[in-house]
Design a protein around this motif. Structure first.
Motif, mmCIF file in Angstrom:
data_model
loop_
_atom_site.group_PDB
_atom_site.id
_atom_site.type_symbol
_atom_site.label_atom_id
_atom_site.label_comp_id
_atom_site.label_asym_id
_atom_site.label_seq_id
_atom_site.Cartn_x
_atom_site.Cartn_y
_atom_site.Cartn_z
ATOM 1 N N SER A 182 31.859 23.160 -12.843
ATOM 2 C CA SER A 182 30.841 22.736 -11.890
ATOM 3 C C SER A 182 29.752 21.936 -12.585
ATOM 4 N N LYS A 183 29.477 22.242 -13.871
ATOM 5 C CA LYS A 183 28.474 21.483 -14.612
ATOM 6 C C LYS A 183 28.913 20.033 -14.796
ATOM 7 N N ALA A 184 30.212 19.826 -15.011
ATOM 8 C CA ALA A 184 30.710 18.466 -15.182
ATOM 9 C C ALA A 184 30.569 17.672 -13.887
ATOM 10 N N VAL A 185 30.819 18.322 -12.754
ATOM 11 C CA VAL A 185 30.645 17.665 -11.460
ATOM 12 C C VAL A 185 29.181 17.292 -11.267
ATOM 13 N N LEU A 186 28.270 18.224 -11.612
ATOM 14 C CA LEU A 186 26.850 17.964 -11.480
ATOM 15 C C LEU A 186 26.415 16.829 -12.402
ATOM 16 N N GLN A 187 27.014 16.753 -13.581
ATOM 17 C CA GLN A 187 26.680 15.689 -14.520
ATOM 18 C C GLN A 187 26.993 14.322 -13.928
ATOM 19 N N ARG A 188 28.095 14.233 -13.185
ATOM 20 C CA ARG A 188 28.457 12.948 -12.595
ATOM 21 C C ARG A 188 27.450 12.551 -11.512
ATOM 22 N N LEU A 189 26.824 13.543 -10.884
ATOM 23 C CA LEU A 189 25.840 13.269 -9.846
ATOM 24 C C LEU A 189 24.456 13.003 -10.434
ATOM 25 N N THR A 190 24.105 13.741 -11.492
ATOM 26 C CA THR A 190 22.801 13.617 -12.136
ATOM 27 C C THR A 190 23.015 13.435 -13.628
ATOM 28 N N PRO A 191 22.791 12.255 -14.175
ATOM 29 C CA PRO A 191 23.057 12.014 -15.601
ATOM 30 C C PRO A 191 22.310 12.986 -16.497
ATOM 31 N N VAL A 192 22.974 13.403 -17.575
ATOM 32 C CA VAL A 192 22.365 14.330 -18.524
ATOM 33 C C VAL A 192 21.864 13.599 -19.764
ATOM 34 N N LYS A 193 22.090 12.305 -19.846
ATOM 35 C CA LYS A 193 21.715 11.542 -21.031
ATOM 36 C C LYS A 193 21.155 10.189 -20.610
ATOM 37 N N HIS A 194 20.020 9.831 -21.196
ATOM 38 C CA HIS A 194 19.478 8.488 -21.034
ATOM 39 C C HIS A 194 19.264 7.897 -22.420
ATOM 40 N N GLU A 195 19.724 6.676 -22.595
ATOM 41 C CA GLU A 195 19.593 5.983 -23.870
ATOM 42 C C GLU A 195 18.521 4.907 -23.766
ATOM 43 N N PHE A 196 17.899 4.614 -24.917
ATOM 44 C CA PHE A 196 16.934 3.534 -25.021
ATOM 45 C C PHE A 196 17.556 2.466 -25.911
ATOM 46 N N LEU A 197 17.819 1.300 -25.318
ATOM 47 C CA LEU A 197 18.562 0.249 -25.999
ATOM 48 C C LEU A 197 17.671 -0.925 -26.365
ATOM 49 N N TYR A 198 17.840 -1.415 -27.592
ATOM 50 C CA TYR A 198 17.305 -2.706 -27.984
ATOM 51 C C TYR A 198 18.476 -3.674 -27.991
ATOM 52 N N GLU A 199 18.395 -4.698 -27.149
ATOM 53 C CA GLU A 199 19.545 -5.567 -26.902
ATOM 54 C C GLU A 199 20.708 -4.676 -26.452
ATOM 55 N N ASP A 200 21.809 -4.613 -27.221
ATOM 56 C CA ASP A 200 22.933 -3.780 -26.806
ATOM 57 C C ASP A 200 23.065 -2.519 -27.652
ATOM 58 N N LEU A 201 22.004 -2.161 -28.394
ATOM 59 C CA LEU A 201 22.080 -1.070 -29.354
ATOM 60 C C LEU A 201 21.212 0.103 -28.914
ATOM 61 N N ALA A 202 21.833 1.265 -28.722
ATOM 62 C CA ALA A 202 21.093 2.485 -28.386
ATOM 63 C C ALA A 202 20.478 3.041 -29.666
ATOM 64 N N ILE A 203 19.136 3.127 -29.697
ATOM 65 C CA ILE A 203 18.459 3.609 -30.899
ATOM 66 C C ILE A 203 17.819 4.984 -30.702
ATOM 67 N N ALA A 204 17.715 5.438 -29.462
ATOM 68 C CA ALA A 204 17.167 6.763 -29.166
ATOM 69 C C ALA A 204 17.773 7.242 -27.856
ATOM 70 N N SER A 205 17.697 8.540 -27.638
ATOM 71 C CA SER A 205 18.193 9.094 -26.385
ATOM 72 C C SER A 205 17.458 10.385 -26.074
ATOM 73 N N VAL A 206 17.437 10.734 -24.794
ATOM 74 C CA VAL A 206 16.959 12.045 -24.356
ATOM 75 C C VAL A 206 18.105 12.680 -23.583
ATOM 76 N N ASN A 207 18.353 13.958 -23.873
ATOM 77 C CA ASN A 207 19.560 14.615 -23.381
ATOM 78 C C ASN A 207 19.252 16.010 -22.869
#
Length: 287
Positions: free
Chosen positions: A201-226
Motif C-alpha cells: 500500500s505504501k508503494a501505491v501511495l508513493q505513486r500518488l504522492t511523491p516521496v522524493k524531490h530533487e534539486f537540479l542544476y541543468e540536468d544534474l540532481a545535486i540535492a534531494s529531500v526524501n
C-alpha cells in the motif's frame, strides 16, 4: 562558460576521480556548511561505517529495489591462492577467488543511520547528520557528475510524522535560499525511488504522492529531500518513546562532488565557486 579545473585524474574514466587542493578545500567548505545546517537545527553529528552487512541491507529491500546500483565486497579466498583461479592478469579477481560477499557498499548515507538505530526507542524529534562514502554502479561515469564512489552529506529526521515533514519543509527552504544566494538556478522536481515493496500500500501511495524531490542544476540532481514514511521505522523496529509506534523518517541529502561540478560550471573556476559559497554563507540568517 569555460571551467578552469585541474586535468582529469587517472581514475576518472572508472568513476573514481581525485581532487586537487582547490577542489578539496571547496568540498570541505560545502560539507561544513551543510553539516552546520543540521547542527543548528539540533542534529547530532555521527560517523557511520563505510560498509554495512548485506543481510541488513537486504532486510530493507535494498537489493530488490536498487539492484542496478548495488556494489558488494568480499574478502579473498586464500585457499585458491595457488590455483589459476587466483590469477589477476585480467585486472580483477574471479568469483572463484572470493569468499561470499557479506558486505554491502551503500548508495546513500542514511541507510547506516537506520541500521544503527534498529531496535531502539527514540524521541519524537530526533535529528542526525552524517557524511559517508556512497557507491553506485552506473552505465557510464562522467567527471564529478556521475561517480562509482562519492561523498554524501545527509541530515536525517527520525520521529513523528509531523517532525519528518517539518524537517523536509525546513531544508527545502534552506536549499532554495542557499541556491539563490549562490546565483545557482535550481529546479525542483518530483522523483521516484522505489523504497517500498512494489505491491504494498505504501508503494501505491508513493505513486500518488511523491516521496522524493530533487534539486537540479541543468540536468544534474545535486540535492534531494526524501520521506520514507514509517518504512525504515517498521523494518528496523525503531519506535517512538511517546507512543511505541514505528518512527517516521525523512532526510535531506547533498551529493558533495555534484555540488562541486555545478558550482564550477556556473562560476567558471574553483576560486570563483569558493568565493560564491563564502558570500552565501556570510548572508547568515537570510539562509
Amino acid at each position: 562558460m569555460t571551467v578552469t579545473t585541474t586535468p582529469a585524474s587517472v581514475g576518472e574514466s572508472r568513476g573514481l576521480p581525485s581532487l586537487g587542493p582547490e577542489g578539496t578545500a571547496l568540498l570541505r567548505l560545502l560539507d561544513d556548511t551543510f553539516e552546520s545546517w543540521g547542527v543548528s537545527a539540533g542534529a547530532r553529528p555521527m560517523t557511520m561505517p563505510p560498509l554495512l552487512p548485506a543481510a541488513d541491507l537486504a532486510r530493507l529491500d535494498y537489493y530488490d529495489n536498487f539492484p542496478h546500483q548495488a556494489v558488494v565486497a568480499a574478502p579473498l579466498d586464500l585457499s585458491a591462492r595457488e590455483t589459476n583461479e587466483f590469477c589477476t592478469d585480467s585486472g580483477c579477481f574471479p568469483c572463484t577467488a572470493l569468499r561470499p560477499a557479506a558486505l554491502g557498499l551503500p548508495s546513500a548515507s542514511c541507510y547506516a543511520v537506520y541500521i544503527d538505530h534498529q531496535g531502539r526507542q527514540v524521541a519524537d524529534d530526533m535529528l542526525v547528520t552524517v557524511v559517508g562514502w556512497c557507491f553506485r554502479q552506473e552505465e557510464y561515469y562522467e567527471g564529478l557528475r556521475r561517480q562509482l564512489g562519492f561523498r554524501m552529506r545527509e541530515v536525517v529526521a527520525i520521529g513523528t510524522r509531523e517532525h519528518a515533514e517539518s524537517h523536509l519543509a525546513s531544508f527545502t527552504a534552506r536549499i532554495q535560499a542557499f541556491a539563490e544566494a549562490l546565483d545557482l538556478p535550481l529546479r525542483k522536481e518530483a522523483a521516484c525511488d522505489p523504497f517500498f515493496d512494489k505491491g504494498s500500500s505504501k508503494a501505491v501511495l508513493q505513486r500518488l504522492t511523491p516521496v522524493k524531490h530533487e534539486f537540479l542544476y541543468e540536468d544534474l540532481a545535486i540535492a534531494s529531500v526524501n520521506t520514507h514514511r514509517n518504512f525504515f521505522g517498521d523494518r528496523c523496529e525503531i519506535t517512538l518513546e511517546s507512543s511505541g509506534s514505528p518512527a517516521f523518517t525523512s532526510c535531506a541529502a547533498f551529493g558533495l562532488e555534484r555540488w562541486l561540478s555545478a558550482l564550477t560550471r556556473r562560476h567558471g573556476s574553483w576560486e570563483a565557486a569558493t568565493e560564491a559559497v563564502l558570500r552565501a554563507n556570510a548572508a547568515g540568517p537570510a539562509i
